[in-house]
Design a protein around this motif. Sequence first.
Motif, PDB file in Angstrom:
ATOM      1  N   ARG A   1      -0.587  -9.920  -2.664  1.00 49.72           N
ATOM      2  CA  ARG A   1      -0.715  -8.733  -1.626  1.00 49.72           C
ATOM      3  C   ARG A   1       0.236  -7.947  -1.864  1.00 49.72           C
ATOM      4  NH1 ARG A   1      -3.133  -9.144   3.283  1.00 49.72           N
ATOM      5  NH2 ARG A   1      -3.196 -11.508   3.126  1.00 49.72           N
ATOM      6  N   PHE A   2       1.390  -8.128  -2.231  1.00 44.88           N
ATOM      7  CA  PHE A   2       2.339  -7.191  -2.428  1.00 44.88           C
ATOM      8  C   PHE A   2       2.166  -6.053  -3.700  1.00 44.88           C
ATOM      9  CE2 PHE A   2       6.309  -5.620  -4.819  1.00 44.88           C
ATOM     10  CZ  PHE A   2       6.944  -4.852  -3.715  1.00 44.88           C
ATOM     11  N   ILE A   3       1.572  -6.520  -4.772  1.00 47.08           N
ATOM     12  CA  ILE A   3       1.347  -5.696  -5.894  1.00 47.08           C
ATOM     13  C   ILE A   3       0.119  -4.854  -5.489  1.00 47.08           C
ATOM     14  CG2 ILE A   3       2.604  -7.110  -7.422  1.00 47.08           C
ATOM     15  CD1 ILE A   3      -0.072  -8.217  -8.663  1.00 47.08           C
ATOM     16  N   VAL A   4      -0.836  -5.404  -4.986  1.00 43.12           N
ATOM     17  CA  VAL A   4      -2.278  -4.555  -4.713  1.00 43.12           C
ATOM     18  C   VAL A   4      -1.618  -3.578  -3.650  1.00 43.12           C
ATOM     19  CG1 VAL A   4      -4.213  -4.697  -3.463  1.00 43.12           C
ATOM     20  CG2 VAL A   4      -3.780  -6.552  -5.172  1.00 43.12           C
ATOM     21  N   MET A   5      -0.984  -3.964  -2.682  1.00 42.78           N
ATOM     22  CA  MET A   5      -0.595  -2.783  -1.657  1.00 42.78           C
ATOM     23  C   MET A   5       0.242  -1.881  -2.097  1.00 42.78           C
ATOM     24  SD  MET A   5      -2.059  -3.553   0.977  1.00 42.78           S
ATOM     25  CE  MET A   5      -1.767  -2.396   1.910  1.00 42.78           C
TER      26      MET A   5
ATOM     27  N   GLU B   1      -1.101   1.907  -1.948  1.00 44.66           N
ATOM     28  CA  GLU B   1      -0.083   2.978  -1.365  1.00 44.66           C
ATOM     29  C   GLU B   1       0.658   3.932  -2.133  1.00 44.66           C
ATOM     30  OE1 GLU B   1       0.002   3.263   1.816  1.00 44.66           O
ATOM     31  OE2 GLU B   1      -1.311   1.676   2.257  1.00 44.66           O
ATOM     32  N   GLY B   2       0.192   3.778  -3.569  1.00 47.53           N
ATOM     33  CA  GLY B   2       0.723   4.823  -4.565  1.00 47.53           C
ATOM     34  C   GLY B   2       2.089   4.545  -4.944  1.00 47.53           C
TER      35      GLY B   2
ATOM     36  N   PRO C   1      -5.437   1.347 -12.218  1.00 49.60           N
ATOM     37  CA  PRO C   1      -5.240   1.441 -10.672  1.00 49.60           C
ATOM     38  C   PRO C   1      -4.918   2.619 -10.279  1.00 49.60           C
ATOM     39  CG  PRO C   1      -3.402   0.317 -11.854  1.00 49.60           C
ATOM     40  CD  PRO C   1      -4.676   0.357 -12.594  1.00 49.60           C
ATOM     41  N   ALA C   2      -4.202   3.584 -11.152  1.00 48.25           N
ATOM     42  CA  ALA C   2      -4.077   4.771 -10.523  1.00 48.25           C
ATOM     43  C   ALA C   2      -5.151   5.682 -10.219  1.00 48.25           C
ATOM     44  CB  ALA C   2      -3.264   5.576 -11.547  1.00 48.25           C
ATOM     45  N   SER C   3      -6.438   5.215 -10.548  1.00 45.63           N
ATOM     46  CA  SER C   3      -7.757   5.626 -10.492  1.00 45.63           C
ATOM     47  C   SER C   3      -8.480   5.402  -9.007  1.00 45.63           C
ATOM     48  CB  SER C   3      -8.654   5.659 -11.539  1.00 45.63           C
ATOM     49  OG  SER C   3      -8.064   5.785 -12.712  1.00 45.63           O
TER      50      SER C   3
END
Length: 571
Positions: free
Chosen positions: A48-52, A56-57, A138-140
């Motif tokens: 949850r932490f790494i996805v959020m 959230e950029g 993920p930056a996309s």
Amino acid sequence: MTGGGVTNLLFEKISDYDLNRDSILATLEEILESDHFANAKRLEDFLRFIVMEIVEGRSSHLKSYTIGLEVFKRRIDYDAFNDSIVRTTANRLRKALDAYNYSSAAKDGVRISLQKGSYVPVFHLYNANSDSAALLAPASIPETAPKPPRWIREIRSNGAYALLGLFLLPIALYGGYAAFVANAPAGAQRPILLLDKVVAIGSSRNADELVGFISERLSPALSGYGNVTVMESNDLSRADTLSDTERNDTFALQVTVDGSSSDNTVNWRLTYIGKQRVVGAGRTIGNGADAKTIVAAIASDILGTEGALSVVLSENDNAASTNLKCLARSQRRALFYDDKLQSDSVDCLSQIVANEPDNGLAWALLSLSYNWSSQAASSYGQDPQPFVELQREAAEKADYLAPGTYLTLQARMFTAFNVGRLATFDQVAAKLRQLFTLDPFLKGRIGLTVSRLGRFDEALELAREAQAEADQTGDIFYLPNAYWEFFNADYKQSIEHLYMANAEKYYMVPLFRAAAFGSLGDRKQAMAAWQELQALRPGYERHLDSDFAFKRVRQDYTDKVVNGLRKAGLM
């Protein structure tokens, strides 16, 4: 065609697909509610932490130290280098995600995975009836409501290689750079890096001063690496016209200082002109950071051993110039203990210098490859001196053609070490560290080298810096710790760091494990490690002494390794 796969998003507009913040968060909840994460609170919190953070950029926060603080509630002074909880849990999380994705193979939708050696999650748009397969960085991720682009630097690893996540946002700046490209020099043997004017977004005195400093220092810092032709915007009008082929080897760099922010954030963005795509971006906090350090960080992130430009060129199978691909891959292979990779580098670099005898960059890389050849020859019981002589000759040519550059200095440094000129080695190493202060892989390689001499205070300091700055891509830099612990009879900790180095193909790893287990009286484990060594270096026991002598390992350290092997009945 049919079969499972993920939609290829690498060179297509993301807006064509149903992948956004909401779909990713929905998938996250589905994963956490699955049986694979039942009664696994630690894995749930980690995921949850790494996805959020990505959503959230804040991908730049995904370092082992930050995760240790936020997920595992470690104290602020905890040692992320020696505390393996983040690494261990990341491995468990990777396996749990793989199991979940496999069990969901018949279902279309978003997939979340974690590449080996990275804490940055990767998102796939999966189509159960498609053969195509590519990763979406993920930056996309597009937002449900459009927002300004985030400046996020993402490095992720795939196996032994550390890969740069491509920024796939639509590029509006290409048209502006097209005129620059049309005037770049023809026949360039190196990639062309177009350096746009550094500008401030918003106004403040500190921001304006920072713009002036970066404008003055960035071009020389980039040129110092010697692996690109740097062209500032005001030079472009005097250049010749680029062909379509040369356009494929051209990049553009934009740097801005956000004067409207309280911390004067410095942002950079690297655009691959040939592909019309943004391939790298990053940020540095301006306030509180030395301006010289900011310039060094930008240059290292783009042109260092694992810099954005090197990664893109080495992985681009459609690059117009096979020479540039060879040069980029050879630069990155300097990190890896793999005989075949080094042999491939020697082959392609030898071809380049045969066709382009004035290519100083190729000569420097060839010298570094011969350095590895000499090390390998010694480990196989062969005479390393012919390779040392080739290494020396290539370094001299590089020093004549491209003196004082990043790779030439490395060629000189390792040549000096191999011929026993240790004072020269120290002088060149000090100059490299002064000029290229923020390249963790350079620090790590110097640390590994001086550890052979028993200079562990220096080696461990460099290794810690390299590990902290490179994060998981710097696993190999656990080796100085492992050596120091072995020679200080802390065998259990040495064995742990040997495993953490993730260098299964480097013969020294099973050798030291065998000696450590032997010293502990665990003959079974020592024998298992010895068999791994024999698979890599058959009959190594016959030339261990000569190999250690060539590598300038202290005799008392050699004796300690031999004694550990003898206790296990291996010598």
